[in-house]
Design a protein around this motif. Structure first.
Motif, short mmCIF file in Angstrom:
data_model
loop_
_atom_site.label_atom_id
_atom_site.label_comp_id
_atom_site.label_asym_id
_atom_site.label_seq_id
_atom_site.Cartn_x
_atom_site.Cartn_y
_atom_site.Cartn_z
N VAL A 14 0.43 -1.21 0.18
CA VAL A 14 0.01 0.07 -0.29
C VAL A 14 1.21 1.36 0.07
O VAL A 14 1.70 1.45 0.76
CB VAL A 14 -0.53 0.29 1.21
CG1 VAL A 14 -1.92 0.95 1.42
CG2 VAL A 14 -1.86 -1.34 0.92
N GLU A 15 0.80 2.17 -1.23
CA GLU A 15 1.50 3.69 -1.30
C GLU A 15 0.87 4.20 -0.08
O GLU A 15 -0.32 4.42 0.25
CB GLU A 15 1.60 3.54 -1.92
CG GLU A 15 2.49 2.45 -3.03
CD GLU A 15 3.52 2.22 -3.61
OE1 GLU A 15 4.44 3.36 -2.86
OE2 GLU A 15 4.19 1.29 -3.97
N THR B 225 -6.88 -6.83 0.46
CA THR B 225 -6.97 -5.52 -0.05
C THR B 225 -6.77 -4.68 -1.04
O THR B 225 -6.41 -4.99 -1.82
CB THR B 225 -5.28 -4.77 1.50
OG1 THR B 225 -5.38 -5.29 2.18
CG2 THR B 225 -5.94 -3.46 1.08
N LEU B 226 -8.00 -3.74 -1.49
CA LEU B 226 -7.86 -3.49 -2.12
C LEU B 226 -7.13 -2.18 -1.98
O LEU B 226 -7.85 -1.24 -1.62
CB LEU B 226 -9.47 -3.01 -2.83
CG LEU B 226 -9.89 -2.01 -4.29
CD1 LEU B 226 -9.50 -2.91 -4.94
CD2 LEU B 226 -10.69 -1.97 -3.96
N VAL B 227 -6.43 -1.65 -3.39
CA VAL B 227 -6.10 -0.08 -3.09
C VAL B 227 -6.12 0.80 -4.50
O VAL B 227 -6.53 0.57 -5.39
CB VAL B 227 -4.38 0.01 -2.78
CG1 VAL B 227 -4.28 -0.81 -1.39
CG2 VAL B 227 -3.76 -0.15 -3.53
N VAL B 228 -6.50 2.44 -3.86
CA VAL B 228 -6.95 3.28 -5.26
C VAL B 228 -6.15 4.35 -4.69
O VAL B 228 -6.20 4.24 -3.58
CB VAL B 228 -8.18 3.16 -5.20
CG1 VAL B 228 -8.53 4.49 -6.27
CG2 VAL B 228 -9.29 2.11 -5.20
N ASP B 229 -5.40 4.45 -5.63
CA ASP B 229 -4.17 6.00 -5.54
C ASP B 229 -5.28 7.75 -5.45
O ASP B 229 -6.32 6.86 -5.75
CB ASP B 229 -3.42 6.19 -6.42
CG ASP B 229 -4.57 6.16 -8.30
OD1 ASP B 229 -4.98 7.29 -8.18
OD2 ASP B 229 -4.81 4.77 -8.74
N ASP B 230 -5.13 7.67 -5.27
CA ASP B 230 -5.44 9.35 -4.50
C ASP B 230 -6.22 10.09 -5.54
O ASP B 230 -6.85 10.72 -5.44
CB ASP B 230 -4.58 10.36 -3.17
CG ASP B 230 -4.16 10.65 -4.36
OD1 ASP B 230 -2.60 10.01 -5.06
OD2 ASP B 230 -2.90 11.63 -3.67
#
Length: 108
Positions: A49-50, A62-67
């Motif tokens: 995760v960034e 985990t699902l990650v979406v950039d800002d």
């Protein structure tokens, strides 16, 4: 309203793919310009995760979406569907005003 959701079907598929590839169970969703409707979804496994990522978790995945992308998909759900047309991750995006027939691009 949650920023983004991951269904149990999508979580199970990500977990299976990640286990097979020996990677963490982290799915990254990004939105890029292009496609026949203006924007298109891009999926891929992530190593971590960034900073600035928005996350959703289900069943250890985990699902990650950039800002930047989150503004285009806020309130969406990521699902994994399998039917006669094939199997794929699908985004149900309440912000989209139009989409293409294949379901991979949209406009706002």
């Amino acid at each position: 309203m949650a920023d983004i959701d991951l269904t149990s079907s999508a979580a199970a598929r990500v977990a299976a793919i990640a286990a097979k590839q020996g990677k963490p169970a982290i799915l990254r969703l990004a939105v890029e310009g292009g496609g026949c409707s203006g924007f298109q979804y891009r999926f891929g496994l992530a190593d971590m995760v960034e900073t600035g990522d928005v996350t959703a978790e289900r069943d250890g995945v985990t699902l990650v979406v950039d800002d930047v992308s989150i503004d285009l998909v806020r309130g969406s759900a990521v699902d994994f569907v399998s039917d006669l047309g094939g199997a794929a991750f699908k985004v149900t995006n309440p912000n989209a005003t139009a989409g293409c027939g294949c379901g991979t691009s949209f406009s706002i």
